[in-house]
Scaffold this motif. Structure first.
Motif, PDB file in Angstrom:
ATOM      1  N   TRP A 177     -24.690  21.013 134.756  1.00 36.10           N
ATOM      2  CA  TRP A 177     -24.363  20.299 133.314  1.00 36.10           C
ATOM      3  C   TRP A 177     -24.742  21.262 132.329  1.00 36.10           C
ATOM      4  O   TRP A 177     -25.791  21.357 131.944  1.00 36.10           O
ATOM      5  CB  TRP A 177     -25.125  18.921 133.282  1.00 36.10           C
ATOM      6  N   ARG A 218     -23.624  23.691 128.662  1.00 36.26           N
ATOM      7  CA  ARG A 218     -22.689  24.301 127.691  1.00 36.26           C
ATOM      8  C   ARG A 218     -23.149  25.484 127.094  1.00 36.26           C
ATOM      9  O   ARG A 218     -24.348  25.442 126.710  1.00 36.26           O
ATOM     10  CB  ARG A 218     -22.406  23.185 126.755  1.00 36.26           C
ATOM     11  N   SER A 265     -21.948  25.864 121.623  1.00 38.34           N
ATOM     12  CA  SER A 265     -22.208  24.501 120.859  1.00 38.34           C
ATOM     13  C   SER A 265     -20.940  24.003 120.172  1.00 38.34           C
ATOM     14  O   SER A 265     -19.906  24.705 119.844  1.00 38.34           O
ATOM     15  CB  SER A 265     -23.196  24.767 119.949  1.00 38.34           C
ATOM     16  N   ASN A 307     -29.224  20.901 125.769  1.00 38.83           N
ATOM     17  CA  ASN A 307     -28.790  19.640 125.632  1.00 38.83           C
ATOM     18  C   ASN A 307     -29.742  18.534 125.477  1.00 38.83           C
ATOM     19  O   ASN A 307     -30.738  18.638 126.209  1.00 38.83           O
ATOM     20  CB  ASN A 307     -28.210  19.438 127.290  1.00 38.83           C
ATOM     21  N   ASP A 352     -27.783  17.611 119.156  1.00 39.39           N
ATOM     22  CA  ASP A 352     -28.223  18.758 119.753  1.00 39.39           C
ATOM     23  C   ASP A 352     -27.559  20.278 119.417  1.00 39.39           C
ATOM     24  O   ASP A 352     -28.364  21.128 119.524  1.00 39.39           O
ATOM     25  CB  ASP A 352     -28.298  18.674 121.444  1.00 39.39           C
ATOM     26  N   ASP A 353     -26.459  19.967 119.283  1.00 36.17           N
ATOM     27  CA  ASP A 353     -25.694  21.136 118.706  1.00 36.17           C
ATOM     28  C   ASP A 353     -26.306  21.735 117.307  1.00 36.17           C
ATOM     29  O   ASP A 353     -26.547  23.036 117.086  1.00 36.17           O
ATOM     30  CB  ASP A 353     -24.299  20.963 118.548  1.00 36.17           C
TER      31      ASP A 353
END
Length: 295
Positions: free
Chosen positions: A124, A126, A129, A156, A183-184
């Protein structure tokens, strides 16, 4: 647990009708650390879920949103580090110690992320962003597995640890974002400050994504409505071009297509996003009207 005790840490979790899962998240935390639970006006039996744990509970009078609730928890915390943990996250047995050991190894870093998997074992993670995506930033690499500690561009919000002073100095989460992409936004601001963020490979967590709140048609519409509102907010905040009217036509077309094809799930998602666009237009219109009364 010597490291946990030597360098204090406060675990913060935000609940909204999450009694069915938050107890499992708390049970994975090591003994002796401060726990703050900020509740956004739940109507379930949260007291029963928290019973037996040494938790400082803060009850908000209304659902104030995820980011604002996290900020309230951070203000109330006393730990040197803040460990944000969603109710649907399960930390590994030694995850907190591994994060604190990483803080010892990397004294110039204030942000640490455990290696997180979904319940079916997928990483999990990324590396891009939402702000990168909306801005059209193309990243050259894609992380599919983690073999050691590494710097990342994105933390995250489901589970990460940050030095409390750093979190407060950056302004915490943007409270104009009700839900999604907080969070981004935080990650982007940390990057702008050249703050390193490190994924700690020896700290493990499992995220049962999307189970903090029971699923229903109404909650799914609300979720995608919130996502759209947050996306539009990020575009406006960072000067990324956006035309709400183009998006209105886009989602009206999608809704018509999904009605014809009987695709209920995508219909619900698109309907929620369309409502979010109208919300943002009305918010901007209301703000413009009010601005005329500012001296």
């Amino acid at each position: 647990m010597a490291l946990v005790m030597n360098r204090s840490i406060t675990a913060i979790t935000v609940t909204h009708n999450s009694a069915h899962t938050v107890r499992g998240a708390l049970a994975c935390l090591p003994p002796g650390i401060e726990i703050v639970c900020v509740d956004n006006a739940s109507t379930d039996d949260l007291s029963a879920a928290l019973s037996g744990f040494a938790v400082r509970r803060i009850d908000n009078p209304a659902n104030l949103g995820f980011g604002r609730a996290c900020n309230i928890g951070a203000t109330a915390a006393s730990g040197e580090y803040l460990l944000f943990v969603n109710p649907d996250v399960r930390l590994g047995a030694d995850a907190v110690d591994a994060l604190m050991q990483a803080a010892e190894r990397y004294p110039n870093c204030g942000v640490f992320v455990p290696r997180t998997n979904t319940v079916d074992g997928r990483l999990w993670f990324r590396e891009q962003s939402e702000i990168d995506r909306l801005s059209g930033v193309s990243l050259p690499t894609r992380i599919r597995q983690v073999w050691g500690d590494c710097c990342v561009r994105f933390v995250n919000g489901g589970v990460f640890m940050i030095r409390r002073t750093l979190f407060l100095d950056t302004g915490g989460f943007d409270e104009d974002i009700f839900l999604y992409f907080e969070d981004d936004d935080l990650s982007y601001r940390l990057l702008q400050r050249d703050e390193p963020m490190i994924l700690v490979s020896s700290a493990h967590a499992v995220h049962d994504v999307g189970t903090s709140v029971a699923q229903s048609t109404r909650s799914r519409i609300f979720r995608y409505r919130s996502k759209m509102r947050s996306e539009i907010h990020l575009r406006r905040k960072y000067g990324i071009a956006y035309s709400p009217f183009v998006d209105i036509l886009r989602y009206l077309t999608k809704i018509g297509f999904y009605c014809l094809t009987l695709n209920r799930n995508r219909l619900i998602n698109s309907l929620g996003r369309l409502i979010g666009i109208f919300d943002s237009i009305l918010d901007r219109s209301h703000a413009n009207r009010n601005s005329g009364y500012v001296a």
